[in-house]
Design a protein around this motif. Structure first.
Motif, PDB file in Angstrom:
ATOM      1  N   ARG A   1       0.825  -1.213   0.000  1.00 54.64           N
ATOM      2  CA  ARG A   1       0.000   0.000   0.000  1.00 54.64           C
ATOM      3  C   ARG A   1       0.854   1.255   0.000  1.00 54.64           C
ATOM      4  NH1 ARG A   1      -4.424  -2.465   3.791  1.00 54.64           N
ATOM      5  NH2 ARG A   1      -5.998  -2.984   2.235  1.00 54.64           N
ATOM      6  N   ARG A   2       2.121   1.123   0.358  1.00 59.10           N
ATOM      7  CA  ARG A   2       3.018   2.289   0.373  1.00 59.10           C
ATOM      8  C   ARG A   2       3.921   2.332  -0.853  1.00 59.10           C
ATOM      9  NH1 ARG A   2       5.287   0.641   6.116  1.00 59.10           N
ATOM     10  NH2 ARG A   2       3.326   0.304   7.173  1.00 59.10           N
ATOM     11  N   GLU A   3       3.731   1.395  -1.763  1.00 54.02           N
ATOM     12  CA  GLU A   3       4.584   1.344  -2.949  1.00 54.02           C
ATOM     13  C   GLU A   3       3.853   1.999  -4.119  1.00 54.02           C
ATOM     14  OE1 GLU A   3       7.559   0.318  -3.850  1.00 54.02           O
ATOM     15  OE2 GLU A   3       8.237  -0.362  -1.883  1.00 54.02           O
TER      16      GLU A   3
ATOM     17  N   ILE B   1      -3.182  -2.787  -5.225  1.00 54.79           N
ATOM     18  CA  ILE B   1      -3.570  -3.166  -3.873  1.00 54.79           C
ATOM     19  C   ILE B   1      -4.582  -2.184  -3.297  1.00 54.79           C
ATOM     20  CG2 ILE B   1      -2.661  -3.536  -1.546  1.00 54.79           C
ATOM     21  CD1 ILE B   1      -1.716  -5.588  -3.561  1.00 54.79           C
TER      22      ILE B   1
ATOM     23  N   MET C   1      -7.504  -9.872  -5.995  1.00 57.89           N
ATOM     24  CA  MET C   1      -6.608  -8.778  -6.309  1.00 57.89           C
ATOM     25  C   MET C   1      -5.168  -9.286  -6.418  1.00 57.89           C
ATOM     26  SD  MET C   1      -5.806  -5.757  -3.612  1.00 57.89           S
ATOM     27  CE  MET C   1      -5.416  -7.000  -2.382  1.00 57.89           C
ATOM     28  N   LEU C   2      -4.764 -10.128  -5.498  1.00 62.14           N
ATOM     29  CA  LEU C   2      -3.400 -10.652  -5.521  1.00 62.14           C
ATOM     30  C   LEU C   2      -3.193 -11.592  -6.697  1.00 62.14           C
ATOM     31  CD1 LEU C   2      -2.833 -11.284  -1.707  1.00 62.14           C
ATOM     32  CD2 LEU C   2      -1.763  -9.536  -3.115  1.00 62.14           C
TER      33      LEU C   2
ATOM     34  N   LEU D   1      -2.662  -9.436  -9.763  1.00 62.15           N
ATOM     35  CA  LEU D   1      -1.292  -8.917  -9.755  1.00 62.15           C
ATOM     36  C   LEU D   1      -0.319 -10.018 -10.145  1.00 62.15           C
ATOM     37  CD1 LEU D   1       0.951  -6.844  -9.075  1.00 62.15           C
ATOM     38  CD2 LEU D   1       0.757  -7.567  -6.681  1.00 62.15           C
TER      39      LEU D   1
ATOM     40  N   ARG E   1       8.784   9.098  -1.073  1.00 61.52           N
ATOM     41  CA  ARG E   1       7.352   9.002  -1.340  1.00 61.52           C
ATOM     42  C   ARG E   1       6.804  10.240  -2.035  1.00 61.52           C
ATOM     43  NH1 ARG E   1       7.234   6.580   4.081  1.00 61.52           N
ATOM     44  NH2 ARG E   1       7.563   4.369   3.714  1.00 61.52           N
TER      45      ARG E   1
END
Lengths: 213, 442
Positions: A200-202, A209, B8-9, B12, B313
């Protein structure tokens, strides 16, 4: 030469090609194992030609792009040839090879983590993880995924890779890892929870996600 | 696990698997060829054993015994080759053996390892080879200075001893200097990180780019450790200024300034938190938060690791292009090569055709060359920069690096042409001597 050995050898296309068992199935695997146990030279090459791509794929799913992949693939086949007598069900050659491949990859992961501990590197100060073969490039999602997986324990990482990237059924994942179905479910639950939290932070994975809850 | 999360996974995973399969398909032949030899030899040896047994039962068979002996020899050779240690040669190609010392009082000496690692000894430096293994070597720098480049991503395991210190390396570039008389060790990181132990160091020291190190075994009365003098930090390399000549103080890249002008003013949504921050002068005309203001300052001060940690970030699309490049530099110089590549590629996609995009191409070339030893790819990136900015501020460096990359990737004809072009354009440039050597060997 017995009948099984003869049929295995007869399937050899030509001396120049050992691409024999193109769609490995139970009967073909049994014939191949019989030929190997009988010491047929071409059968060894046929085994490699038939399953090297699959073994390499399994190793790559677990480790990601890695400079040691070819070495590990080679080790898998050497081990398989040496321990062929332990294969109880010749029709299950493919999952057996997957099990050996997973074991070798797991050993590789553990050796690296042990070495990093011996070196007394703090995790945040580790050099860039050795995930790139010189010619391998990947999308940000691929790179980010294996970066996150490298932070998981070896068992959780392997379970996650086999289940979600290779797409194995739960029972096949359990067999490849040599554990019970219940154990693999527990490992997957831990892996999934940790992976989703980190992903979630990527930036490259948040679209897959979802963002911070 | 919830069903939606599992789906979802799986989605991906399917995407990643498809991407991996495409990559594997492209290199299948190489992988098969590489492994088949060893496996085939092993299988042949086992078959030879069976053949020998059969021959013993049915009577002598000279042909079978000969084939069996050859197959066994092939198998043994294949396994033996796999366990051989690295090889190392000094300038001119003479091999260096264990316990031998390399160095010359009046010229530089280069050591080349079979895994493409290199050590360049300065004049009067002395380096003794203590051990060679499959993955690395143990050496002792007895005196002087050396520039070390250990090939990354190959499981390398090197240790350099200098006096009572030991520098442990897996894959990186750095300059090491040891003054034997005063027992003073200096290490300046260029890329990656190393671990230093020994003497009065109570804990192993991890050194990264931007953390110059200087310590002495002879002075044990005070703690030894990392030197962070402003002068040394200011000499940390920045984009475009690093070359094989002595490092210059970092300067702003001239091509970035025009990019800054191109993209001013730059607006983005300002969060309520940022409105509470004191106003800060910014080319973007916005008021970044304290943490975002901080990472830029850290990066400009050469504290790349801390800068990247703070700025990682940041939304690249919201950053002024010069700051995006700065963040890429911070990632690259702190060893975060993947993140750096991602940032540079984003700069190119967000600002196509700009000076910054060209500079990002050059930076990608450096990444591939310096930290991944992917020389063919590095050459492509340098060529791309030159196509986009043939006379740009980094053109000289790009042309010189292109010659190096082409030589190292075995493209000798192209390297010759590139060397000729370099010398005709920059006859006294930093790569001129190298380019002449290339032409002399063709």
């Amino acid at each position: 030469m017995n009948r099984v050995g003869a049929s295995a050898v007869a399937n050899v296309v030509s001396p120049a090609s050992a691409a024999v068992f193109q769609a490995p199935a139970g009967d073909a695997d049994r014939a191949l194992v019989e030929a190997l146990r009988a010491g047929e030279t071409r059968a060894g090459e046929a085994l490699f030609a038939a399953y090297a791509p699959y073994v390499r794929k399994v190793v790559t799913r677990v480790l990601g792009p890695d400079a040691e992949t070819l070495d590990l693939v080679q080790d898998v086949f050497v081990i398989a040839l040496e321990s062929l007598h332990k294969l109880q069900n010749p029709g299950a050659l493919r999952p057996w090879l997957a099990q050996i491949a997973v074991f070798q990859a797991r050993g590789c992961i553990r050796r690296r983590k042990q070495w990093s501990i011996v070196r007394l590197f703090a995790p945040e100060k580790l050099p860039e993880p050795r995930i790139a073969h010189a010619d391998f490039e990947g999308s940000e999602a691929l790179v980010a995924t294996y970066r996150l997986l490298s932070t998981l324990g070896a068992d959780e990482r392997i379970a996650f890779a086999l289940r979600f990237i290779e797409g194995m059924e739960l029972s096949d994942v359990a067999h490849a890892c040599g554990v019970s179905l219940a154990t693999i479910k527990r490992r997957l639950a831990r892996a999934e929870s940790r992976f989703v939290t980190l992903a979630r932070r990527e930036p490259a994975l948040v679209d897959w996600i979802g963002g911070e809850p | 696990m919830s069903a939606p999360r599992e789906q979802m996974l799986r989605r991906l995973g399917r995407q990643l698997a498809a991407e991996q399969d495409a990559q594997l398909a492209g290199s299948e032949e190489l992988a098969t060829r590489a492994a088949t030899r060893a496996v085939a030899a092993h299988v042949a040896a086992r078959s030879a054993g069976s053949s020998l047994a059969t021959a013993a039962q049915s009577g002598p068979s000279r042909t079978l015994l000969t084939v069996g002996a050859l197959a066994a020899a092939v198998c043994i050779s294949a396994l033996w080759l796999h366990t051989l240690p690295l090889q190392v040669a000094v300038t001119g190609g003479a091999p260096l053996s264990v316990d031998q010392t390399a160095g010359s009082p009046d010229r530089e000496v280069e050591l080349s390892f079979s895994d493409r690692s290199e050590i360049a000894l300065a004049r009067a430096a002395r380096l003794r080879l203590l051990a060679l293994t499959r993955k690395g070597a143990t050496l002792r720098l007895e005196a002087g200075s050396a520039r070390v480049h250990i090939t990354p991503d190959r499981g390398g395991d090197f240790t350099l001893h200098a006096g009572g210190f030991a520098v442990h390396v897996t894959g990186t570039r750095f300059v090491i200097d040891y003054q034997a008389r005063d027992e003073v060790l200096s290490v300046r990181m260029l890329e990656g990180s190393v671990l230093v132990t020994g003497c009065a160091l109570t804990t192993p020291q991890v050194l990264s780019v931007g953390q110059p190190f200087r310590a002495s075994c002879s002075d044990r009365s005070r703690p030894q450790g990392i030197s962070k003098s402003p002068v040394e930090v200011a000499h940390a390399p920045s984009l475009g200024t690093e070359s094989r000549v002595p490092p210059q103080p970092p300067t702003r890249e001239p091509d970035v300034a025009p990019a800054r002008a191109e993209h001013r003013p730059h607006t983005r949504p300002v969060s309520p938190q940022e409105h509470l921050e004191p106003a800060v002068s910014s080319s973007a005309g916005v008021q970044p938060s304290a943490s975002k203001r901080g990472w830029q300052q850290l990066a400009r001060a050469g504290k790349f690791k801390a800068a990247y940690r703070l700025g990682r970030r940041a939304q690249l699309a919201s950053l002024p292009v010069d700051e995006a490049l700065l963040l890429g530099d911070a990632a690259r110089l702190s060893g975060e090569t993947r993140a750096a590549r991602h940032i540079y590629e984003r700069v190119r996609s967000l600002h196509p055709g700009s000076d910054a995009a060209a500079a990002a191409a050059f930076a990608c070339g450096r990444l591939q060359f310096d930290q991944r030893a992917a020389y063919s790819d590095a050459a492509r990136w340098f060529e791309l920069y030159l196509r986009e900015r043939e006379a740009g501020p980094l053109a000289r460096e790009a042309r010189g690096r292109l010659v190096e990359a082409l030589v190292k990737s075995g493209q000798h004809a192209a390297a010759t042409r590139a060397a000729q072009t370099y010398l005709s354009t920059y006859p006294t440039g930093p790569h001129a001597a190298f380019a002449r050597r290339v032409l002399q060997t063709e």
